[in-house]
Structure formats: structure tokens, C-alpha cells
Design an enzyme around this catalytic site. Structure first.
Site, PDB file in Angstrom:
ATOM      1  N   HIS A 204       0.800  -1.231   0.000  1.00 21.46           N
ATOM      2  CA  HIS A 204       0.000   0.000   0.000  1.00 21.46           C
ATOM      3  C   HIS A 204       0.828   1.274   0.000  1.00 21.46           C
ATOM      4  CE1 HIS A 204       0.901  -0.118   4.288  1.00 21.46           C
ATOM      5  NE2 HIS A 204       0.542   1.153   4.347  1.00 21.46           N
TER       6      HIS A 204
HETATM    7  C1  UD1 Z   1      -2.435   5.250   5.807  1.00 17.60           C
HETATM    8  C2  UD1 Z   1      -1.151   5.782   6.442  1.00 17.60           C
HETATM    9  C3  UD1 Z   1      -0.057   4.736   6.347  1.00 17.60           C
HETATM   10  C4  UD1 Z   1      -0.527   3.428   6.948  1.00 17.60           C
HETATM   11  C5  UD1 Z   1      -1.811   2.999   6.273  1.00 17.60           C
HETATM   12  C6  UD1 Z   1      -2.348   1.719   6.869  1.00 17.60           C
HETATM   13  C7  UD1 Z   1      -0.809   8.193   6.258  1.00 17.60           C
HETATM   14  C8  UD1 Z   1      -0.075   9.264   5.564  1.00 17.60           C
HETATM   15  N1  UD1 Z   1      -0.686   6.980   5.737  1.00 17.60           N
HETATM   16  O1  UD1 Z   1      -2.181   5.057   4.439  1.00 17.60           O
HETATM   17  O2  UD1 Z   1       1.073   5.173   7.072  1.00 17.60           O
HETATM   18  O3  UD1 Z   1       0.481   2.452   6.766  1.00 17.60           O
HETATM   19  O4  UD1 Z   1      -2.792   4.032   6.443  1.00 17.60           O
HETATM   20  O5  UD1 Z   1      -3.480   1.268   6.178  1.00 17.60           O
HETATM   21  O6  UD1 Z   1      -1.473   8.444   7.244  1.00 17.60           O
HETATM   22  N2  UD1 Z   1      -9.539   4.523   1.608  1.00 17.60           N
HETATM   23  C9  UD1 Z   1     -10.714   3.822   1.543  1.00 17.60           C
HETATM   24  N3  UD1 Z   1     -11.310   3.470   2.732  1.00 17.60           N
HETATM   25  C10 UD1 Z   1     -10.787   3.773   3.944  1.00 17.60           C
HETATM   26  C11 UD1 Z   1      -9.592   4.491   3.984  1.00 17.60           C
HETATM   27  C12 UD1 Z   1      -8.968   4.846   2.825  1.00 17.60           C
HETATM   28  O7  UD1 Z   1     -11.214   3.511   0.485  1.00 17.60           O
HETATM   29  O8  UD1 Z   1     -11.386   3.404   4.966  1.00 17.60           O
HETATM   30  C13 UD1 Z   1      -8.857   4.878   0.346  1.00 17.60           C
HETATM   31  C14 UD1 Z   1      -9.158   6.273  -0.140  1.00 17.60           C
HETATM   32  O9  UD1 Z   1      -9.235   6.238  -1.512  1.00 17.60           O
HETATM   33  C15 UD1 Z   1      -7.928   7.055   0.284  1.00 17.60           C
HETATM   34  C16 UD1 Z   1      -6.830   6.025   0.179  1.00 17.60           C
HETATM   35  O10 UD1 Z   1      -7.456   4.793   0.557  1.00 17.60           O
HETATM   36  O11 UD1 Z   1      -7.704   8.152  -0.542  1.00 17.60           O
HETATM   37  C17 UD1 Z   1      -5.662   6.291   1.073  1.00 17.60           C
HETATM   38  O12 UD1 Z   1      -6.073   6.459   2.442  1.00 17.60           O
HETATM   39  P1  UD1 Z   1      -5.153   7.315   3.462  1.00 17.60           P
HETATM   40  O13 UD1 Z   1      -5.700   7.211   4.825  1.00 17.60           O
HETATM   41  O14 UD1 Z   1      -4.940   8.676   2.907  1.00 17.60           O
HETATM   42  O15 UD1 Z   1      -3.749   6.606   3.362  1.00 17.60           O
HETATM   43  P2  UD1 Z   1      -3.370   5.054   3.398  1.00 17.60           P
HETATM   44  O16 UD1 Z   1      -2.800   4.700   2.083  1.00 17.60           O
HETATM   45  O17 UD1 Z   1      -4.517   4.248   3.931  1.00 17.60           O
END
Ligand code: UD1
Length: 361
Positions: A204
Site C-alpha cells: 500500500h
Molecule cells: C495510511 C497511512 C499509512 C498506513 C496505512 C495503513 C498516512 C499518511 N498513511 O495510508 O502510514 O500504513 O494508512 O493502512 O497516514 N480509503 C478507503 N477506505 C478507507 C480508507 C482509505 O477507500 O477506509 C482509500 C481512499 O481512496 C484514500 C486512500 O485509501 O484516498 C488512502 O487512504 P489514506 O488514509 O490517505 O492513506 P493510506 O494509504 O490508507
């Protein structure tokens, strides 16, 4: 004494759960804030259920966005929560954007801050997590480290020694608590594989999945690996989006699944032949369950998993990864030792340190 515990994204739940339990035993007042950074049921709700976490007292509902917008929304909403509830200490964990947002708010309101999993450094500032860790550590009054490299990094950055507490690893507290239950559920059966007869994959990191070229390169390697070892691929929403957009194909021996619940995931990990990942926490969990781990990155902020554990940082070079898989299949891999204080009692040590701090503040 009123403590505010903050969670937001998936890895926070396993890290903060032992702290919440241990603080409760001490009889301190506490409340839980969920920022809503992760919001899908399989990224958040399921962990509350499996880990027996209390329902959040405050839910900020921030959701996904660019870094600045997400952190900005966390800050605005968390400031309101702090002004209303007036905690004496804010406790944040790990290195996600929720950690950063809450840390900045606590510092600006002059509320003492405690950081669980302090001091880890990848020395790669292109990783959003590295920025989050550095800032949270600089703003913290109490810094709880998981490994000795954390103490060294913090001291080098000028953090006063008396603020740093080497307590071990809270994520391991949670893992040890639920491991037997998880393996007892035999989660591998659902995938038609045997213990020791499959690999587990997670991906991820933005650097690996946001660029079509990088993602295709890694999945080409995984397709190759799957000829020798079936792969169970728990796909993060960020990765799923890119897989669908790029229409990247995977071999039939790669089983793609939604983000897995905690018991199922740790049960699968514990009986895997090997783990391939770009996660931070999974490198540590692999070390505890003594399963070979290939970290698909150029660095790790968790060096003890390499020096003592089962982890090797292999990057994304096909030759290096295939050679490593051959070594694993031939049984030529370091057995690994559990690092000091990864003993299931880290949450208790944190509660003790908070109690001692509260008595003298
Ligand atoms: C985040 C953390 C990362 C951690 C990871 C664990 C930051 C900068 N990154 O990354 O350190 O290792 O979580 O999972 O905080 N999305 C969904 N559903 C959700 C959450 C996210 O669909 O419940 C999708 C959305 O499109 C979003 C993307 O995932 O834009 C990324 O989510 P985000 O929380 O920004 O970062 P992660 O890649 O999850």
C-alpha cells in the site's frame, strides 16, 4: 487526570488497544477520539469489534483527501474536541496523518503529548510517515520506543533522555493476546491452502502502488513467485483503486481479497511460508510469528526486525526477490529472535510511565 487517546487509521487500533486497557486499570479518566481517517468497515469497525475497543467518545469523521486537507480537517475538529473536553494528556500512536494532526493541536494548546512507537526513522523524507514521526517526536513530552534504535535516533535529534521510555512494542501485546485464537480459526482453509504452503502479500505504500509502472513491476514479480508458492493478497483500498484503473492482471495462483479482519490476517500470517509486504507493522509481526519476511522497500525504520528478526529488506528487484524465495523454500533463512521487551507487557509499561509522570508534573 484525563487522558485523550487518538486513533484514526488501521494500524493505530492494534497499537492503542493495550494502552487503553492498561490506563483503564490504573483508574485514570480517559476518552477515545477517532479521526475517521479510515472509515470503511473493513478498515476500522471490524477492528473495534475484534479487539474489544470502546466505542469512540468523539468521532471527527474527516475521511480521505490530500495530505494538507486531511491533516487540516483533523486539526480543526480535534482542536474543538480538546477545547471542550480539556484533557491533561493526549496520547497518539504510530506515524499516520492522524498522529501528526493531533500532535500539532496538542502542542498548540499546550497539552502534554505522549507518542507510542516513537523514534523510528527510515531516513527517507519522501515517505509521509517519516515527516509525521519526526514532528510528533519533537512535540512529545513522553516518548515510548519499541526498539533501541528509537532511543538512539531521538537522542541524536536532541530529545532529552528522561523523556524517552523504552517500553517494547504495543502491537506485539495485541498480537500475542489474539494469536492462538486466530490460528485456531484455521483461516487458510478458506483459501484452499495448507499451513506452510502459501505466501501472504500486502502492498500500500504510495511509492509502490501509486505509479502504474511500479505496481506492474511488483505484480510481475508476484506472478512469478506464485508459480512456486500460492499467494494470498489482502488488497488495501488505495491499491485496489490502482489495480482496477491499470487493469493489471494477476496469475491464478494469486488470490485477491478485500482488506482482511485482524484474526484472519494474523492467523494467515502465522502459518505462511513467507510474507511479502511494504507495511511497517507487518515486518514486526512476522518477526514475532517467526515467518520469513521480504520487505518490498529500499529501507526500513524498524532495523531490529532485520538484525534480530526474520525480515530482509529486498526492494523491488526481481532477481533479489526470486533468490530470497528460493532460499526460503530451501529452508535457508534466519530463524530470528524476538527483540527485547516484545513480551506482551508494553501497554502496562506505558501506563506505569504515565502514572509516574502524572505524580511529578
Ligand atoms: C495510511 C497511512 C499509512 C498506513 C496505512 C495503513 C498516512 C499518511 N498513511 O495510508 O502510514 O500504513 O494508512 O493502512 O497516514 N480509503 C478507503 N477506505 C478507507 C480508507 C482509505 O477507500 O477506509 C482509500 C481512499 O481512496 C484514500 C486512500 O485509501 O484516498 C488512502 O487512504 P489514506 O488514509 O490517505 O492513506 P493510506 O494509504 O490508507
Amino acid at each position: 487526570m484525563l487522558i485523550c487517546n487518538v486513533v484514526g487509521a488501521r494500524p493505530n487500533f492494534m497499537k492503542m488497544s493495550p494502552v487503553i486497557d492498561a490506563v483503564k486499570k490504573k483508574g485514570f479518566g480517559q476518552f477515545l477520539v477517532h479521526t475517521g481517517q479510515h472509515y470503511d468497515d473493513n478498515m476500522s469497525k471490524v477492528f473495534f469489534k475484534e479487539l474489544g475497543l470502546p466505542k469512540p467518545d468523539v468521532h471527527l469523521g474527516v475521511g480521505s483527501d490530500t495530505h494538507a486537507r486531511q491533516v487540516g480537517r483533523i486539526m480543526i475538529a480535534f482542536e474543538d474536541a480538546c477545547l471542550k473536553k480539556k484533557p491533561d494528556l493526549v496520547v497518539v500512536g504510530g506515524d499516520v496523518n492522524s498522529t501528526l494532526g493531533a500532535a500539532l493541536v496538542a502542542a498548540k494548546l499546550h497539552i502534554p503529548l505522549a507518542h507510542v512507537e516513537a523514534g523510528l526513522r527510515s531516513f527517507d523524507r519522501t515517505m509521509p510517515e517519516e515527516i509525521n514521526r519526526i514532528v510528533a517526536d519533537q512535540l512529545s513530552t513522553l516518548l515510548f520506543t519499541t526498539e533501541k534504535s528509537g532511543n538512539e535516533n531521538l537522542e541524536r535529534e536532541g530529545v532529552a533522555k528522561e523523556r524517552i521510555h523504552f517500553v517494547g512494542n504495543c502491537m506485539v501485546d495485541t498480537l500475542l493476546r489474539y494469536l492462538d485464537k486466530a490460528t485456531g480459526l484455521c483461516p487458510w482453509k478458506k483459501y484452499g491452502v495448507e499451513p506452510g504452503g502459501y505466501a501472504v502479500l500486502t502492498l500500500h505504500r504510495p511509492i509502490n502502488v501509486d505509479s502504474p509502472k511500479a505496481l506492474k513491476l511488483i505484480l510481475d514479480i508476484i506472478n512469478k513467485v506464485s508459480h512456486d508458492l500460492p499467494v494470498i493478497f489482502s488488497v488495501h483500498p488505495r491499491t485496489k483503486q490502482h489495480l482496477m484503473e491499470q487493469k493489471i492482471e494477476t496469475s491464478r495462483s494469486v488470490q485477491i481479497c478485500e482488506p482482511l479482519p485482524y484474526y484472519e490476517f494474523i492467523g494467515l500470517m502465522a502459518k505462511a511460508r513467507c510474507i511479502l509486504t511494504d507495511s511497517g507493522g507487518i515486518q514486526e509481526e512476522a518477526t514475532v510469528v517467526k515467518v520469513p519476511c521480504l520487505t518490498l522497500r529500499e529501507n526500513t525504520e524498524r532495523p531490529v526486525t532485520v538484525s534480530s528478526g526474520t525480515n530482509r529488506v529486498v526492494g523491488t528487484d526481481s532477481k533479489v526477490i526470486c533468490e530470497a524465495i528460493d532460499a526460503i523454500l530451501a529452508g535457508k533463512w534466519q530463524a530470528g529472535r524476538r527483540p527485547p521487551l516484545w513480551d506482551g507487557k508494553s501497554g502496562l509499561r506505558i501506563a506505569d510511565a504515565i502514572e509516574a509522570w502524572a505524580a511529578h508534573r
